[in-house]
Write a protein that holds these residues in place. Structure first.
Motif, PDB file in Angstrom:
ATOM      1  N   MET A   1       0.845  -1.131   0.045  1.00 43.55           N
ATOM      2  CA  MET A   1       0.145   0.226   0.203  1.00 43.55           C
ATOM      3  C   MET A   1       0.889   1.347   0.145  1.00 43.55           C
ATOM      4  N   LYS A   3       0.811   5.902  -0.411  1.00 41.07           N
ATOM      5  CA  LYS A   3       0.193   7.066  -0.800  1.00 41.07           C
ATOM      6  C   LYS A   3       0.872   7.725  -1.912  1.00 41.07           C
ATOM      7  N   LEU A  52      -1.438   2.200  -9.857  1.00 37.87           N
ATOM      8  CA  LEU A  52      -2.170   1.869  -8.606  1.00 37.87           C
ATOM      9  C   LEU A  52      -2.654   0.605  -8.075  1.00 37.87           C
ATOM     10  N   ASP A  56      -3.914   1.425  -2.004  1.00 37.45           N
ATOM     11  CA  ASP A  56      -3.071   2.462  -2.392  1.00 37.45           C
ATOM     12  C   ASP A  56      -4.060   3.722  -1.908  1.00 37.45           C
ATOM     13  N   VAL A  85      -8.938   1.568  -4.008  1.00 38.63           N
ATOM     14  CA  VAL A  85      -8.309   2.982  -3.654  1.00 38.63           C
ATOM     15  C   VAL A  85      -8.955   4.080  -2.912  1.00 38.63           C
TER      16      VAL A  85
END
Length: 210
Positions: A1, A3, A52, A56, A85
């Motif tokens: 995961m 950002k 992605l 995320d 996401v």
């Protein structure tokens, strides 16, 4: 995961530095910055959407800064839903996980969606203005005249699909006749959806020429 943040560096976008700082403080491992001259194709945005993964978190400055229309917004939201996401828009004050901006109402979200086309149109107009100055003043090595025929035609098709005016397309392409532009759009089976300006009809059995 992971950002990750995304900012399209639109001309006169005063919140750029503040938005980037917000994203970094939020924990984004990378802030992707799309350059102004890439407004038409958005290669960084497309790569980001493909990269992605499940879990995320995607942070954008504003939806009108990230996407190029309501349809693209819908695709982004659907993709984030499927991949689970988290989607955050700083200035729209929207968090799909509803942890930030809890005071944002449904009415405000609907207002954002309604204002999206107008905000995107203003951004495109500014980007188009810059693109024309770059073409006419900076004289880049590869202008429309030096492009191959197929590259030139694809640029015209991409500009039309992106919502640029016929005047902008004519200025960039170098065509003095709109019928030449419409012949290219018909050649690529583009949906001519500009109201009364739908161009000449193609004759069956004839080959399109410039």
């Amino acid at each position: 995961m992971a950002k990750v943040g995304y900012i399209f560096k639109a001309n006169h976008y005063d919140s750029y530095e503040a938005d980037k700082e917000w994203m970094l403080k939020f924990g984004c491992v990378q802030v992707i910055e799309e350059e102004t001259d890439h407004e038409l194709m958005r290669p960084q945005w497309k790569q980001l959407m493909n990269a992605l993964d499940r879990g995320d978190e995607l942070v954008v400055s504003k939806f009108s800064n990230a996407v190029r229309g309501v349809r693209e917004l819908a695709v982004c939201i659907e993709m984030c839903r499927i991949k689970v996401v988290r989607l955050i828009s700083i200035h729209d004050r929207i968090d799909s996980r509803n942890e930030l901006f809890k005071e944002t109402t449904a009415a405000e979200v609907l207002e954002m969606i309604g204002a999206l086309p107008e905000e995107i149109a203003a951004l495109r107009k500014s980007s188009s203005h810059i693109m024309l100055f770059q073409k006419n003043i900076k004289s880049p090595a590869k202008t429309m005249k030096t492009l191959s025929r197929s590259e030139r035609e694809r640029t015209i098709v991409d500009m039309y699909n992106a919502g640029y005016s016929m005047d902008d397309i004519a200025n960039v392409s170098g065509f003095s006749s709109r019928s030449s532009i419409f012949r290219i759009l018909n050649k690529y089976n583009v949906d001519l959806n500009r109201g009364r300006t739908k161009g000449p009809r193609r004759k069956k059995g004839t080959e399109e020429t410039e």
